[in-house]
Motif scaffolding. Structure first.
Motif, PDB file in Angstrom:
ATOM      1  N   ILE A 868      -6.277   4.705  14.833  1.00 33.58           N
ATOM      2  CA  ILE A 868      -4.854   4.764  15.147  1.00 33.58           C
ATOM      3  C   ILE A 868      -4.566   3.721  16.219  1.00 33.58           C
ATOM      4  CG2 ILE A 868      -2.952   6.220  15.925  1.00 33.58           C
ATOM      5  CD1 ILE A 868      -4.217   7.202  13.361  1.00 33.58           C
ATOM      6  N   ASP A 869      -3.544   2.882  16.009  1.00 36.31           N
ATOM      7  CA  ASP A 869      -3.235   1.861  17.016  1.00 36.31           C
ATOM      8  C   ASP A 869      -2.434   2.492  18.160  1.00 36.31           C
ATOM      9  OD1 ASP A 869      -0.456   1.830  16.568  1.00 36.31           O
ATOM     10  OD2 ASP A 869      -0.586   0.237  15.079  1.00 36.31           O
ATOM     11  N   PRO A 870      -2.247   1.751  19.255  1.00 37.80           N
ATOM     12  CA  PRO A 870      -1.563   2.320  20.422  1.00 37.80           C
ATOM     13  C   PRO A 870      -0.133   2.777  20.144  1.00 37.80           C
ATOM     14  CG  PRO A 870      -2.759   0.329  21.042  1.00 37.80           C
ATOM     15  CD  PRO A 870      -2.808   0.411  19.553  1.00 37.80           C
ATOM     16  N   ASN A 871       0.469   2.314  19.039  1.00 36.49           N
ATOM     17  CA  ASN A 871       1.842   2.698  18.723  1.00 36.49           C
ATOM     18  C   ASN A 871       1.918   3.862  17.743  1.00 36.49           C
ATOM     19  OD1 ASN A 871       3.042   0.522  20.255  1.00 36.49           O
ATOM     20  ND2 ASN A 871       2.226  -0.827  18.678  1.00 36.49           N
ATOM     21  N   ASP A 906      -6.548  10.135  11.103  1.00 43.05           N
ATOM     22  CA  ASP A 906      -7.160   9.722  12.368  1.00 43.05           C
ATOM     23  C   ASP A 906      -8.672   9.959  12.300  1.00 43.05           C
ATOM     24  OD1 ASP A 906      -7.999   9.327  14.959  1.00 43.05           O
ATOM     25  OD2 ASP A 906      -6.452  10.574  15.878  1.00 43.05           O
ATOM     26  N   LYS A 907      -9.446   8.919  12.585  1.00 44.67           N
ATOM     27  CA  LYS A 907     -10.895   9.025  12.445  1.00 44.67           C
ATOM     28  C   LYS A 907     -11.510   9.997  13.436  1.00 44.67           C
ATOM     29  CE  LYS A 907     -13.572   5.728  13.770  1.00 44.67           C
ATOM     30  NZ  LYS A 907     -14.225   4.407  13.898  1.00 44.67           N
ATOM     31  N   THR A 908     -10.767  10.353  14.498  1.00 47.54           N
ATOM     32  CA  THR A 908     -11.323  11.290  15.471  1.00 47.54           C
ATOM     33  C   THR A 908     -11.133  12.757  15.049  1.00 47.54           C
ATOM     34  OG1 THR A 908      -9.269  11.380  16.773  1.00 47.54           O
ATOM     35  CG2 THR A 908     -10.854   9.643  17.323  1.00 47.54           C
ATOM     36  N   GLU A 911     -14.049  18.018  11.317  1.00 49.84           N
ATOM     37  CA  GLU A 911     -14.074  18.730  10.043  1.00 49.84           C
ATOM     38  C   GLU A 911     -13.240  20.004  10.127  1.00 49.84           C
ATOM     39  OE1 GLU A 911     -15.592  18.036   7.052  1.00 49.84           O
ATOM     40  OE2 GLU A 911     -16.069  16.043   7.814  1.00 49.84           O
ATOM     41  N   GLU A 912     -13.258  20.668  11.303  1.00 51.09           N
ATOM     42  CA  GLU A 912     -12.493  21.904  11.462  1.00 51.09           C
ATOM     43  C   GLU A 912     -10.995  21.654  11.382  1.00 51.09           C
ATOM     44  OE1 GLU A 912     -14.950  20.899  13.467  1.00 51.09           O
ATOM     45  OE2 GLU A 912     -16.484  22.264  12.670  1.00 51.09           O
ATOM     46  N   GLU A 913     -10.576  20.450  11.810  1.00 52.84           N
ATOM     47  CA  GLU A 913      -9.150  20.136  11.797  1.00 52.84           C
ATOM     48  C   GLU A 913      -8.646  19.758  10.409  1.00 52.84           C
ATOM     49  OE1 GLU A 913      -8.487  18.380  16.311  1.00 52.84           O
ATOM     50  OE2 GLU A 913      -9.370  17.086  14.770  1.00 52.84           O
ATOM     51  N   ILE A 914      -9.572  19.483   9.502  1.00 50.21           N
ATOM     52  CA  ILE A 914      -9.185  19.124   8.139  1.00 50.21           C
ATOM     53  C   ILE A 914      -9.212  20.395   7.288  1.00 50.21           C
ATOM     54  CG2 ILE A 914      -9.731  17.699   6.137  1.00 50.21           C
ATOM     55  CD1 ILE A 914     -11.140  15.753   8.019  1.00 50.21           C
ATOM     56  N   ALA A 915      -8.038  20.911   6.973  1.00 55.20           N
ATOM     57  CA  ALA A 915      -7.965  22.185   6.244  1.00 55.20           C
ATOM     58  C   ALA A 915      -8.490  22.012   4.824  1.00 55.20           C
ATOM     59  CB  ALA A 915      -6.518  22.673   6.220  1.00 55.20           C
ATOM     60  N   ASP A 916      -9.119  23.072   4.279  1.00 56.02           N
ATOM     61  CA  ASP A 916      -9.683  23.006   2.938  1.00 56.02           C
ATOM     62  C   ASP A 916      -8.655  23.389   1.872  1.00 56.02           C
ATOM     63  OD1 ASP A 916     -11.914  24.768   0.865  1.00 56.02           O
ATOM     64  OD2 ASP A 916     -11.916  22.606   1.161  1.00 56.02           O
ATOM     65  N   PRO A 920      -4.100  18.161   5.964  1.00 55.49           N
ATOM     66  CA  PRO A 920      -3.658  18.372   7.345  1.00 55.49           C
ATOM     67  C   PRO A 920      -2.487  17.465   7.706  1.00 55.49           C
ATOM     68  CG  PRO A 920      -5.606  17.003   7.318  1.00 55.49           C
ATOM     69  CD  PRO A 920      -5.368  17.426   5.890  1.00 55.49           C
ATOM     70  N   GLN A 921      -1.998  17.651   8.917  1.00 53.63           N
ATOM     71  CA  GLN A 921      -0.939  16.798   9.423  1.00 53.63           C
ATOM     72  C   GLN A 921      -1.471  15.373   9.592  1.00 53.63           C
ATOM     73  OE1 GLN A 921       2.435  18.019  10.597  1.00 53.63           O
ATOM     74  NE2 GLN A 921       1.711  19.459   9.065  1.00 53.63           N
ATOM     75  N   GLY A 922      -0.590  14.377   9.414  1.00 50.49           N
ATOM     76  CA  GLY A 922      -0.946  12.991   9.708  1.00 50.49           C
ATOM     77  C   GLY A 922      -1.691  12.254   8.622  1.00 50.49           C
TER      78      GLY A 922
END
Length: 961
Positions: A868-871, A906-908, A911-916, A920-922
């Protein structure tokens, strides 16, 4: 084969230099007859000799260099090529046939002289009058020949690298005006290299060839610091000007001479490493080079010495440019920093010389041409009669205008400011005649050696072998909430890495002193955190304190260094496989640790502060006069053009306002012979991401140039003035100047499309959802699971076909962060008829062992991490492996386009934030398009423009406020 017969073959092959290949054995027999008629000069003996000879053997070098030239020769103007493409097997077969050699010899040559895959510089140029012929290059090659030999013998350049430099410098010199042409003329060009990639070697070669061709006034403008000017002066004096021109007939043993010749206390001068021409050039009918500046002295007002700037003329009735005078006159070399008073003195002296300025063929090299040279005054303060200019820009403008035969060549690694200059301001420095982007040189460590710029490998699967970041970057542990403690740990790790790398260098030098001694003369660590001088002092004090407690001489550091060696340095070296020796164990290396520490900190002083302060009591930083094994703490003086020799470890956390500044801070880019595996870069995550984004801006710029560089019948279809290349923005703004274009792009008709970071911000979920909905037809089509073939490792993908009409409909529904971002691409794609693009193949790469997400109930798909870039915009570039695979498929088809489709996040994200059960958002739907060859525009013009301000149709940049 005897030395005499090797000499015969060498003479035969050199006799064909810059000409078509001819029967080699027959010519060698003629040469051998004069040397020793009894010798066997057969092809078999020659082939045996080449097979057994060392790589630096003169015959092997002559063969390698000339074959490389023939491999790369353009089809136009060379009928012997039989219209075979450069650097192909067909071209090599044509060369072997012309040389009259057998298949056995062809196989031997293929092993020792492989076909280069370097495609050469990218050139965008206006039409020019060809004058720099093979005859000129061959018959007047005095300084170039000596420079070429210096690079080969003293710098250890390979024949392939010398050929690449020869080819690149020819592209520049041939676009200058013939110095002996009666009609004066100016040219302005820009050469774009990479940071720390050998731009000085390129313009040194250009100067050598220009002087050989007849240019007699050479002005080199360096950056704004004395350090860079002195470094450039010494380099050109050492590698090009040579001993004879420095001494000018003086006896260096004379004490009075020793006081006025600037290099007599220089180690390289004493050891014979300055180039020697063997004779004063004027004694053999070649031009001497008069230095108007020295290493220690920038240009000073000549006062009574003005005749030094007046040129010799054999025939006083003819102008200097006339061949009767030009080739018997000497050259003047002036190397100045970009300082207003210095440039003002030089301009005033030139105005008062006895020569007519209109008669002087002049070459102006502007190194770091995006620094100080650009006019950054506010256009709102201009009037029709007075266009205000910054001081340096005004002096450069005056200099060019007062020399009707001036050829201006800007050099930079960050060209964004230069391409925004108004191309129709006749007094400014826009490169209206040519723009040349140099290829990445062999052995160079650049962005791809430090960043996983388009890797699809998940972070948990990255290794030292498959991840540049894992091998070379060291990033603070962001989980540690105690920032001060983490900074302290990072600094200790950086110092340990520096000492350990020094110990490994000493080990390698002991194993092979002839290979490593010169390469390891300098060993440096750069600490760059702030431009404030008080910050340099405090950081230097902190490093000294840390050094005193680190235990490098007492042995208490050995436990830390053992762990660092076994967990970091040894496995990295083993994974990268550069072939440099390593100890069998840390115990074998341990004795070298204290030696390295003593070299870094004699008398306990490991740090040198490098800034503008005068009251610091320390030794001078001088890479020329003595070996430097030190930790350098500084700011701007160690950035922008200055080469930090032996740089191995960098500790960098300084932020930058725009991409240009950040890239110029990248002193860690460059050539690291014998220690590429030891290079470490300690940076924070934000700086890493900003730097990677800046690297993408640079790569996109080069990709744009490559697409615009098409030639038809040997002439350009697009000129720099036409193109005004669109500079992409992945993060920071490309450059400081803020100017608007008057040219509005209507269609961009290029065969590859990489929208990159043009998608909506990741926090604008409504637009992201709308784009996902728009892509549903592509998701529905990609229902077949395949293993996609590549030249490397195959990858799993979902694939399927859609029609041209369906694809256009999807593209029309997509929303971008700027409505114009993809408009010119879509405008063209939408016009392509069915007989040109019949259908599109969708390719969705799938990753193993990664969570897949359900998108709109259509199916479950791999989700790919991106920066994700700074903007707040994601960089959606395709993986290079996947792009290459699609390019191969496109080449094998006629009317099918290919679309790489990635759901990216977002590469950061964990796995828990990626819903099955849902995405997910974004999530951004990122595309990369490859169009078939049939879509290439028939007129070969990749861009169509219209004028925004019709009252100013010829101005590409206007103030629209």
């Amino acid at each position: 084969m005897t030395n005499a017969l090797a000499e015969a073959y060498s003479t035969a092959i050199r006799g064909m230099a810059n000409n078509a290949p001819r029967a080699l054995v027959r010519r060698a027999l003629i040469e051998a007859e004069d040397l020793d008629p009894s010798l066997d000069a057969s092809e078999d003996r020659m082939r045996e000799y080449v097979a057994a000879a060392a790589t630096d053997d003169p015959l092997r070098r002559a063969l390698h260099l000339n074959i490389a030239r023939w491999d790369n020769a353009p089809e136009d103007g060379n009928p012997w090529t039989n219209q075979t493409s450069a650097n192909t097997e067909e071209r090599r077969a044509t060369i072997i046939a012309a040389l009259g050699l057998s298949e056995l010899t062809a196989k031997e040559f293929a092993q020792h002289f492989p076909i280069s895959h370097q495609c050469g510089p990218t050139v965008i140029a206006s039409p020019w009058d060809p004058w720099y012929s093979d005859e000129i290059r061959r018959d007047r090659a005095f300084y170039w020949t000596h420079y070429e030999n210096y690079l080969r013998e003293d710098r250890g350049w390979s024949e392939g690298s010398i050929h690449d430099l020869d080819r690149a410098t020819n592209h520049v010199v041939e676009r200058l005006i013939d110095p002996a042409r009666p009609k004066p003329g100016r040219t302005k060009g820009l050469v774009v290299g990479y940071v720390q990639s050998g731009k000085t070697a390129n313009f040194a070669g250009v100067i050598a060839k220009a002087i050989d061709a007849g240019y007699r006034l050479i002005i080199v403008m360096t950056g704004t610091t004395n350090m860079l000017r002195e470094q450039t002066q010494r380099r050109l004096d050492m590698e090009l000007v040579g001993r004879e021109n420095v001494l000018r007939g003086a006896d260096e043993s004379d004490e009075t001479v020793r006081q006025r010749v600037d290099y007599l206390d220089d180690e390289d001068w004493a050891k014979g490493r300055f180039v020697s021409h063997g004779v004063r050039p004027s004694e053999v009918g070649r031009p001497d080079i008069h230095r108007m500046t020295t290493r220690d002295f920038d240009y000073r007002k000549l006062q009574q010495g003005l005749p030094a700037l007046e040129f010799e003329r054999r025939d006083g009735t003819k102008p200097l440019w006339h061949p009767d005078n030009l080739y018997t006159s000497d050259a003047r070399l002036i190397i100045v920093k970009k300082n207003s008073s210095v440039l003002n003195n030089m301009v005033k002296d030139l105005k008062t010389t006895g020569d007519r300025l209109a008669d002087i063929p002049a070459l102006i090299i502007d190194d770091e041409s995006d620094q100080a040279s650009i006019n950054t005054t506010d256009p709102k303060t201009w009037t029709a009669e007075n266009k205000k200019r910054t001081a340096i820009n005004r002096h450069i403008s005056n200099l060019i205008n007062m020399l009707p035969r001036a050829q201006y060549v800007g050099y930079t690694a960050t060209p964004f400011a230069n391409v925004f200059v108004d191309p129709h301001d006749a007094e400014d420095i826009f490169p209206k005649h040519y723009l040349i982007a140099l290829e990445r040189p062999l052995g160079y460590m650049g962005a791809s050696d430090f960043h996983d710029m388009d890797s699809s490998i998940p972070d948990n699967e990255k290794t030292f072998a498959n991840s540049a970041e894992k091998a070379h970057l060291r990033i603070p542990d962001e989980r540690n909430k105690n920032k001060d403690a983490e900074d302290e740990r990072q600094l200790q790790n950086a110092l340990d890495s520096f000492v350990l790398a020094g110990a490994i260098k000493l080990f390698r030098q002991e194993i092979a002193p002839e290979k490593y001694t010169r390469a390891f003369r300098h060993h440096t660590m750069l600490v760059h955190e702030t431009m404030r001088t008080d910050g340099h002092r405090s950081r230097a004090d902190a490093i000294r304190d840390k050094w005193r407690t680190s235990g490098y001489l007492t042995g208490s550091a050995l436990s830390r260094l053992r762990t660092l060696y076994t967990e970091d340095f040894a496995p990295v070296t083993d994974a990268l496989k550069f072939g440099d020796p390593m100890p069998g164990s840390f115990d074998e290396l341990a004795p070298h640790v204290s030696r390295a520490a003593r070299q870094i900190a004699p008398n306990g002083a490991p740090v040198l502060i490098v800034n503008s302060e005068k009251d610091i009591e320390q030794e001078e930083l001088d890479f020329d006069k003595r070996p430097v094994w030190r930790i350098l703490v500084g700011g701007n003086k160690l950035a922008r053009g200055f080469t930090v020799e032996g740089l191995t470890v960098t500790y960098y956390s300084r932020n930058a306002g725009h991409a240009e500044a950040l890239m110029q801070m990248g002193r860690w880019f460059g050539f690291r012979p014998g220690y590429r595996d030891l290079v470490r870069l300690f940076i924070t995550t934000p700086v890493r991401d900003a730097l990677e984004a800046a690297c993408w801006d640079e790569e996109d710029f080069r990709a744009e140039l490559r697409q615009y560089a098409a030639m038809v019948n040997g002439r350009p279809t697009v000129t720099p003035e036409d193109v005004q290349p669109l500079v992409s923005r992945h993060g920071l703004r490309p450059t400081a100047p803020n100017k608007m274009r008057n040219a509005e792009l209507v269609e961009r008709r290029t065969l590859s499309k990489e929208p990159s970071s043009g998608y909506p911000a990741i926090n604008n979920q409504a637009l992201l959802d709308a784009n996902i909905d728009a892509c549903i037809p592509l998701l529905q089509a990609a229902e077949t699971s395949v293993q996609f073939p590549t030249t490397g490792r195959p990858f799993d993908a979902l694939t399927g076909l859609v029609t041209q009409e369906q694809m256009v409909e999807v593209l029309k529904k997509l929303t971008w962060k700027d409505p114009k971002h993809f408009a010119a691409d879509l405008a063209w794609i939408a016009t392509l008829p069915h007989e040109v693009v019949r259908e599109w193949q969708i390719v969705m790469p799938q990753q193993k062992n990664r969570t897949k997400v359900n998108i709109r109930g259509v199916g479950k798909y791999s989700i790919h991490g991106r920066v994700i870039d700074p903007n707040g915009h994601i960089r959606g570039n395709a993986d290079s492996l996947h792009r290459t695979a699609c390019d191969l498929q496109v080449a094998a088809t006629e009317h099918i386009g290919f679309v790489l489709l990635y759901p990216v996040i977002d590469k950061t994200a964990t796995e828990e934030e990626i819903a099955d059960d849902g995405y997910p958002q974004g999530v951004v739907m990122a595309l990369s398009l490859r169009l078939p060859r049939a879509a290439a525009p028939k007129d070969r013009n990749p861009l169509l423009y219209r004028v925004k301000n019709r009252a100013m149709p010829k101005y590409a940049i206007v103030d629209t406020d």
